[in-house]
Each structure stands twice: as C-alpha cells, then as structure tokens.
Design an enzyme around this catalytic site. Structure first.
Site: not given
Ligand code: SAM
Length: 222
Positions: A68
C-alpha cells in the site's frame, strides 16, 4: 541481527517521505512517524528502485498483490493508537511492510496471508532484518487467528464486503479494528472499537484495496 540497510540514500528518501507525504497530511503520532523513518521500505518492494519504493503510491509485489501507499499504511497504523505493549493481528501480510511498521510500535504482531509464496518470501525477509516479534501464518485471515486472541488491535489490509464476525469476536476490550469495507472497487476505511458489549464505529474516509478473499470476505473467482 545483520543490518541490510546501511544505505544513506534510502535513509534520506525515508526522511523525505515522512516530511512530504505523512507529516503534512493527518499523520501526527510521533511514534508512527519514527517507525516510518526506521523501516527500510525499499527492501519490501521487490523490483522497485529506492526512489520508486518511497514514492506516494502503491506498488506491485507479485501474485497480483500490492504494497500500500505509505500514507495509507501510516493512517491505518495511527488509527490503532498503539503505545508499545500491545498484541496486534494483521490480515494480509503481503510484502510485510505494514507488519514491520507495527512490529516497531507494539510488543507482538501476528499476521496471516492466504498466498503461501508471499508468506514464505516475507518470512525470510523478517528473519534477515531481525524482526523477531512477528509471527506469520498461511491461511484465511477472515477467520482471524483465535489461538492468540484477544487482540488489542486488528488491521485488515485488503478490501472486505463487510466486517468478518470472527475478527470482532477476537478484539479485546478497548481494542480497535481497522478495515476497508465496501465494494470490490472502492471502500471506506472503518475503525471499530470495543467498549464492553458495545462496538463504536467511525469512518476515516475512502480507500481502494485489493480484495479480501475468504469465508467472510469475497469468494474466489472461478
Ligand atoms: N499489508 C500488506 C503490505 O504491507 O504489503 C499489503 C498487502 S495487499 C494490499 C493485501 C494482501 O491481503 C495480499 O497479499 C492478499 O493475498 C492478502 N489477502 C487477501 N485475502 C486474504 C485472506 N482472507 N487472508 C489473508 N490474506 C489475504
């Protein structure tokens, strides 16, 4: 711990990021600003050069996911109002940048990622950087991580169609849950706070996140 970030240019870019992108906006928590000066964001953005890594926008991290925008990470972190002794749960580890920031501000961070390859790469990076107070698990974070609950803070870094009930259940007294909630294209950043049996909710404005996919999120396509 071995130091990966001896790079003066990256340190200068971090100062610039704080001065231009965070301090002039709504980021006032001094501990949050200090964490942004410390954590080497360029090491969490694979393929991006240092200048790009500290720019004012999200970046791709592989597997169709993103790290993000610094301001959004800072705003969500500030909403948790951490003092240092807390136990925090993050859903959506991705690059690990948000978890790394949280690890500087809380006692312990638990983070859940559904894509195993991302969790593996990020776990390696935490070990290289010596961030020992972070635990990662691969799984569906919409169910939370009940073993270590209740949490003082829960932060969801993917866009959800609503607030997953297990996350509310795992929120401790006085704890805050920060979650982007809305459609697949745009969401509102909600902050829920537990006060006894009551949940107080406020809206911190619009945002755009990749989808939260899981039992209490969006269903996987195909
Ligand atoms: N916090 C992250 C960073 O600092 O890079 C941002 C990650 S990105 C915007 C969102 C993440 O949520 C992705 O890696 C995606 O695979 C994960 N995601 C989506 N649904 C999920 C779930 N049900 N459980 C765990 N992770 C999930």
């Amino acid at each position: 711990m071995y130091r990966v970030d001896g790079d003066q240019e990256a340190a200068r870019l971090r100062e610039e990021m704080v001065a231009r992108q965070l301090a002039p906006r709504r980021i006032r928590d001094r501990r949050v600003l200090a964490a942004f000066r410390e954590v080497p964001r360029h090491l969490f953005a694979p393929g991006a050069g240092p200048r790009e890594a500290y720019a004012d926008h999200p970046l791709p991290i592989g597997e169709g996911q993103t790290i993000s925008q610094p301001y959004m990470v800072a705003l969500m972190t500030q909403c948790l109002e951490l003092a240092g002794g807390e136990k925090v749960l993050e859903i959506g580890t991705g690059s690990g940048y948000q978890a790394a920031i949280l690890s500087r501000l809380a006692a312990r961070v638990y983070t859940v990622e559904r894509i195993a390859s991302l969790a593996e790469r990020t776990g390696d990076l935490f070990r290289r950087l010596g961030y020992e107070n972070i635990s990662i698990r691969v799984g569906d974070g919409t169910r939370g991580w009940p073993e270590f609950s209740p949490y003082d803070g829960i932060i969801v870094t993917a866009g959800s169609p609503g607030v997953p009930p297990p996350l509310v259940e795992q929120l401790g007294e006085g704890g805050k849950l920060v979650i982007p909630s809305g459609s697949g294209y745009s969401q509102r950043l909600l902050v829920l706070e537990r006060r006894g049996e009551k949940i107080i909710e406020r809206d911190e404005g619009g945002c755009v996140f990749v989808p939260l996919i899981g039992e209490y999120g969006w269903k996987e396509q195909g």
